[in-house]
Design a protein around this motif. Structure first.
Motif, PDB file in Angstrom:
ATOM      1  N   PRO A  29      57.038  42.086  46.041  1.00  0.00           N
ATOM      2  CA  PRO A  29      57.754  40.815  46.105  1.00  0.00           C
ATOM      3  C   PRO A  29      57.037  39.821  47.018  1.00  0.00           C
ATOM      4  O   PRO A  29      56.598  40.167  48.111  1.00  0.00           O
ATOM      5  CB  PRO A  29      59.118  41.221  46.673  1.00  0.00           C
ATOM      6  N   GLY A  30      56.910  38.599  46.551  1.00  0.00           N
ATOM      7  CA  GLY A  30      56.191  37.582  47.301  1.00  0.00           C
ATOM      8  C   GLY A  30      54.776  37.371  46.812  1.00  0.00           C
ATOM      9  O   GLY A  30      54.178  36.329  47.061  1.00  0.00           O
ATOM     10  N   ASP A  31      54.203  38.377  46.106  1.00  0.00           N
ATOM     11  CA  ASP A  31      52.858  38.189  45.564  1.00  0.00           C
ATOM     12  C   ASP A  31      52.863  37.189  44.415  1.00  0.00           C
ATOM     13  O   ASP A  31      51.921  36.411  44.252  1.00  0.00           O
ATOM     14  CB  ASP A  31      52.307  39.526  45.053  1.00  0.00           C
ATOM     15  N   THR A  32      53.901  37.223  43.596  1.00  0.00           N
ATOM     16  CA  THR A  32      53.990  36.346  42.440  1.00  0.00           C
ATOM     17  C   THR A  32      55.444  36.198  42.027  1.00  0.00           C
ATOM     18  O   THR A  32      56.217  37.169  42.100  1.00  0.00           O
ATOM     19  CB  THR A  32      53.169  36.905  41.258  1.00  0.00           C
ATOM     20  N   PRO A  33      55.866  35.012  41.601  1.00  0.00           N
ATOM     21  CA  PRO A  33      57.250  34.850  41.133  1.00  0.00           C
ATOM     22  C   PRO A  33      57.588  35.739  39.948  1.00  0.00           C
ATOM     23  O   PRO A  33      58.751  36.070  39.728  1.00  0.00           O
ATOM     24  CB  PRO A  33      57.312  33.363  40.752  1.00  0.00           C
ATOM     25  N   ASN A  50      60.909  42.904  42.527  1.00  0.00           N
ATOM     26  CA  ASN A  50      60.431  44.217  42.123  1.00  0.00           C
ATOM     27  C   ASN A  50      59.036  44.499  42.662  1.00  0.00           C
ATOM     28  O   ASN A  50      58.262  43.583  42.951  1.00  0.00           O
ATOM     29  CB  ASN A  50      60.406  44.333  40.598  1.00  0.00           C
ATOM     30  N   THR A  51      58.717  45.784  42.755  1.00  0.00           N
ATOM     31  CA  THR A  51      57.368  46.231  43.071  1.00  0.00           C
ATOM     32  C   THR A  51      56.807  46.945  41.849  1.00  0.00           C
ATOM     33  O   THR A  51      57.474  47.801  41.262  1.00  0.00           O
ATOM     34  CB  THR A  51      57.371  47.183  44.275  1.00  0.00           C
ATOM     35  N   ALA A  60      35.045  49.447  30.052  1.00  0.00           N
ATOM     36  CA  ALA A  60      35.656  50.497  30.859  1.00  0.00           C
ATOM     37  C   ALA A  60      34.825  50.712  32.119  1.00  0.00           C
ATOM     38  O   ALA A  60      33.610  50.525  32.113  1.00  0.00           O
ATOM     39  CB  ALA A  60      35.743  51.785  30.051  1.00  0.00           C
ATOM     40  N   ARG A  61      35.503  51.100  33.176  1.00  0.00           N
ATOM     41  CA  ARG A  61      34.820  51.304  34.450  1.00  0.00           C
ATOM     42  C   ARG A  61      35.299  52.610  35.072  1.00  0.00           C
ATOM     43  O   ARG A  61      36.419  53.053  34.839  1.00  0.00           O
ATOM     44  CB  ARG A  61      35.116  50.149  35.422  1.00  0.00           C
ATOM     45  N   VAL A  62      34.466  53.156  35.950  1.00  0.00           N
ATOM     46  CA  VAL A  62      34.856  54.339  36.698  1.00  0.00           C
ATOM     47  C   VAL A  62      34.319  54.199  38.118  1.00  0.00           C
ATOM     48  O   VAL A  62      33.238  53.640  38.337  1.00  0.00           O
ATOM     49  CB  VAL A  62      34.331  55.626  36.039  1.00  0.00           C
ATOM     50  N   GLY A  63      35.112  54.650  39.068  1.00  0.00           N
ATOM     51  CA  GLY A  63      34.700  54.522  40.460  1.00  0.00           C
ATOM     52  C   GLY A  63      34.659  53.086  40.927  1.00  0.00           C
ATOM     53  O   GLY A  63      33.958  52.750  41.893  1.00  0.00           O
ATOM     54  N   ALA A  64      35.397  52.200  40.264  1.00  0.00           N
ATOM     55  CA  ALA A  64      35.382  50.780  40.613  1.00  0.00           C
ATOM     56  C   ALA A  64      36.301  50.509  41.795  1.00  0.00           C
ATOM     57  O   ALA A  64      37.148  51.317  42.160  1.00  0.00           O
ATOM     58  CB  ALA A  64      35.828  49.943  39.412  1.00  0.00           C
ATOM     59  N   ALA A  65      36.124  49.358  42.400  1.00  0.00           N
ATOM     60  CA  ALA A  65      37.020  48.878  43.444  1.00  0.00           C
ATOM     61  C   ALA A  65      37.890  47.790  42.855  1.00  0.00           C
ATOM     62  O   ALA A  65      37.461  47.037  41.979  1.00  0.00           O
ATOM     63  CB  ALA A  65      36.228  48.345  44.636  1.00  0.00           C
ATOM     64  N   GLY A  66      39.114  47.696  43.323  1.00  0.00           N
ATOM     65  CA  GLY A  66      40.027  46.672  42.827  1.00  0.00           C
ATOM     66  C   GLY A  66      40.777  46.022  43.974  1.00  0.00           C
ATOM     67  O   GLY A  66      40.967  46.622  45.026  1.00  0.00           O
ATOM     68  N   ALA A  67      41.187  44.787  43.769  1.00  0.00           N
ATOM     69  CA  ALA A  67      41.972  44.079  44.772  1.00  0.00           C
ATOM     70  C   ALA A  67      42.859  43.068  44.068  1.00  0.00           C
ATOM     71  O   ALA A  67      42.509  42.559  43.001  1.00  0.00           O
ATOM     72  CB  ALA A  67      41.070  43.370  45.782  1.00  0.00           C
ATOM     73  N   ARG A  68      44.017  42.799  44.641  1.00  0.00           N
ATOM     74  CA  ARG A  68      44.893  41.788  44.071  1.00  0.00           C
ATOM     75  C   ARG A  68      44.692  40.487  44.823  1.00  0.00           C
ATOM     76  O   ARG A  68      44.311  40.471  45.990  1.00  0.00           O
ATOM     77  CB  ARG A  68      46.352  42.236  44.148  1.00  0.00           C
ATOM     78  N   ALA A  69      44.934  39.377  44.142  1.00  0.00           N
ATOM     79  CA  ALA A  69      44.799  38.059  44.752  1.00  0.00           C
ATOM     80  C   ALA A  69      45.908  37.173  44.220  1.00  0.00           C
ATOM     81  O   ALA A  69      46.299  37.262  43.051  1.00  0.00           O
ATOM     82  CB  ALA A  69      43.434  37.447  44.456  1.00  0.00           C
ATOM     83  N   ARG A  70      46.401  36.310  45.062  1.00  0.00           N
ATOM     84  CA  ARG A  70      47.458  35.380  44.670  1.00  0.00           C
ATOM     85  C   ARG A  70      46.843  34.007  44.453  1.00  0.00           C
ATOM     86  O   ARG A  70      46.118  33.495  45.302  1.00  0.00           O
ATOM     87  CB  ARG A  70      48.520  35.299  45.759  1.00  0.00           C
ATOM     88  N   SER A  71      47.133  33.415  43.309  1.00  0.00           N
ATOM     89  CA  SER A  71      46.587  32.105  42.995  1.00  0.00           C
ATOM     90  C   SER A  71      47.349  31.011  43.725  1.00  0.00           C
ATOM     91  O   SER A  71      48.396  31.238  44.319  1.00  0.00           O
ATOM     92  CB  SER A  71      46.640  31.832  41.490  1.00  0.00           C
ATOM     93  N   ARG A  72      46.791  29.806  43.661  1.00  0.00           N
ATOM     94  CA  ARG A  72      47.439  28.676  44.322  1.00  0.00           C
ATOM     95  C   ARG A  72      48.825  28.440  43.766  1.00  0.00           C
ATOM     96  O   ARG A  72      49.738  28.040  44.477  1.00  0.00           O
ATOM     97  CB  ARG A  72      46.563  27.426  44.141  1.00  0.00           C
ATOM     98  N   GLY A  73      49.016  28.728  42.472  1.00  0.00           N
ATOM     99  CA  GLY A  73      50.333  28.563  41.885  1.00  0.00           C
ATOM    100  C   GLY A  73      51.242  29.752  42.096  1.00  0.00           C
ATOM    101  O   GLY A  73      52.411  29.703  41.743  1.00  0.00           O
ATOM    102  N   GLY A  74      50.686  30.855  42.637  1.00  0.00           N
ATOM    103  CA  GLY A  74      51.495  32.031  42.921  1.00  0.00           C
ATOM    104  C   GLY A  74      51.839  32.848  41.707  1.00  0.00           C
ATOM    105  O   GLY A  74      52.796  33.604  41.737  1.00  0.00           O
ATOM    106  N   ASP A  75      51.082  32.728  40.600  1.00  0.00           N
ATOM    107  CA  ASP A  75      51.454  33.462  39.393  1.00  0.00           C
ATOM    108  C   ASP A  75      50.326  34.361  38.892  1.00  0.00           C
ATOM    109  O   ASP A  75      50.274  34.717  37.742  1.00  0.00           O
ATOM    110  CB  ASP A  75      51.851  32.470  38.284  1.00  0.00           C
ATOM    111  N   HIS A  76      49.364  34.707  39.748  1.00  0.00           N
ATOM    112  CA  HIS A  76      48.274  35.615  39.358  1.00  0.00           C
ATOM    113  C   HIS A  76      48.272  36.811  40.304  1.00  0.00           C
ATOM    114  O   HIS A  76      48.542  36.669  41.479  1.00  0.00           O
ATOM    115  CB  HIS A  76      46.912  34.922  39.435  1.00  0.00           C
TER     116      HIS A  76
END
Length: 451
Positions: A384-388, A393-394, A435-451
């Motif tokens: 909650p708070g990452d995106t509207p 929910n999580t 497809a990827r394996v052993g990749a790194a991932g990260a979440r990011a919040r857009s300026r509009g808050g919907d990504h």
């Protein structure tokens, strides 16, 4: 910046980004009170309108090349940040590492130099003895001040242990609060000059957070002594540290040295041993010096938290449960043997006490499993708070992975956080390509808050 709203704990400001320059500038926030007191906060970044990342660039090199390492970020204080590189192997499954190294990150994201941690997996506590617990392809997560390693390979195969180490708090060391000086006998005592002292706490092997470990030393205490024929003897005193089983006293062995020259002068047993008499007869130990900022406590096996299924290359995830001071720790998928993978998962509840110590429940099986079963999966959470779109929910996401030694997949599945941390069902969502394996991932919040 224009301050729009303010409270005792927050400020609402408007920043004119047109004055900052650059496509995606990074700035440090300095807040100044009306009385002139100020505090420098970590950096904030301004993204490009397209939300593209800035170009990747090389950072500092590690001391050792590592494959299958655990890489975790942690904060000793609110304004200091470190990356910790734990274990891994040298490219062969039988040569698993025990070493740990860390690098400081400045407010602009620039890396310092890696340095070896004194507490590594070669001197871990298993609940009965100090032993070597090498790990590669362990699931890695941070909750509060603790770094967790979930399962992982130990050269013999996947393991079921949960290991952790505490990021030591530089504000938790003993503080010298009392000083007494008396004349010596002209042959025994301390001569003139500036002497520096620090004291650290030692903990018993029964300590739940740092078993058999040492705290960071407290603040530097300066003692300036005059030149008198009789010489001087001094007595230092400090308040006891809860749970400590003893203390170490560090001092500059010669007058007018710097804090970098501190050496061990005495080790005292017992929580109540909170005074040190210094007549300059103790021989310093130059091989024992205070642990540096960013140090970890002793790595240890978390009691009562053994995985039901030994796993390596599992997808770890730590998410807040919605109850204050409580998190869920996940181990989903992974490799269970040579050439065998699983889609099953487990979850444990981590509870943070008021003193920041943590307890971990027994692991519970998840209702749902990844399909297909796979290892080396990228795991992310949207809270909650990452995106509207998420509302209150999580959501948990598990992307790509290795199905067999030679087969990888781009299947991505999502699930809502359920009661008691359970996952009732996974739903397929848009998959990355390729497809990827052993990749790194990260979440990011857009300026509009919907990504």
């Amino acid at each position: 910046a224009t301050v729009n709203t303010s409270s005792a704990t927050s400020l609402g400001v408007t920043i004119d980004a047109s004055t900052l320059g650059g496509a995606a500038p990074v700035c440090v926030v300095v807040v100044t009170n009306p009385d002139g007191a100020s505090f420098r906060y970590s950096a904030i970044s301004f993204k490009e309108p397209s939300q593209n990342l800035n170009a990747f660039r090389y950072g500092s090199s590690m001391l050792e090349a590592r494959r299958g390492l655990a890489l975790l970020a942690g904060r000793p204080t609110a304004t200091s940040r470190y990356l910790y590189a734990v274990g891994g192997d040298d490219g062969t499954a039988t040569n698993v590492k025990t070493s740990v190294e860390a690098v400081p990150i400045d407010p602009f994201g620039a890396m310092g130099s890696f340095a070896a941690q004194r507490n590594d997996l070669a001197s871990a506590w298993d609940g009965a003895q100090t032993t070597s617990l090498p790990r590669a392809f362990a699931g890695a997560a941070r909750i509060g001040r603790f770094l967790y390693l979930v399962g992982g390979d130990d050269a013999a195969g996947p393991t079921s242990t949960l290991l952790r180490a505490q990021i030591l708090d530089p504000l938790a060391g003993p503080e010298i609060v009392d000083l007494d000086a008396a004349l010596g006998d002209s042959t025994t005592g301390m001569g003139p000059g500036l002497y520096l002292y620090r004291v650290s706490a030692l903990f018993p092997t029964t300590d739940p957070s740092n078993p058999g470990g040492e705290s960071l030393a407290g603040e530097l205490f300066n003692v300036e002594l005059p030149d008198v024929p009789e010489l001087l003897v001094i007595t230092l005193g400090w308040a006891p540290v809860t749970g400590a089983s003893g203390y170490r006293v560090y001092r500059t062995p010669l007058p007018d040295q710097t804090a970098d020259d501190l050496e061990l002068m005495a080790e005292l047993s017992g929580n109540a041993s909170t005074t040190f008499f210094d007549d300059d007869t103790a021989a310093p130990d130059p091989t024992t010096t205070p642990m540096p900022h960013g140090s970890l406590g002793v790595w240890h096996v978390v009691p009562g938290a053994t995985l039901a299924t030994p796993r390596a290359a599992t997808a770890p995830l730590a998410v807040a449960s919605g109850t204050a001071g409580q998190h869920y720790l996940y181990a989903v998928g992974g490799r269970t043997g040579v050439g065998t993978v699983t889609g099953s998962g487990e979850v444990a509840t981590v509870t943070i006490a008021g003193d920041q110590s943590q307890t971990v429940s027994a692991w519970r099986p998840l209702t749902a499993s990844l399909n297909p079963a796979r290892a080396e999966v990228v795991a992310l959470s949207i809270v909650p708070g990452d995106t509207p779109v998420a509302g209150a929910n999580t959501f948990l996401f598990f992307a790509c992975g290795r199905r067999t030694v030679t087969t990888i997949t781009n299947v991505t599945e999502a699930a809502a956080l359920g009661a008691n941390g359970d996952i009732a069902a996974f739903t397929g969502v848009q998959a990355p390509n390729p497809a990827r394996v052993g990749a790194a991932g990260a979440r990011a919040r857009s300026r509009g808050g919907d990504h």
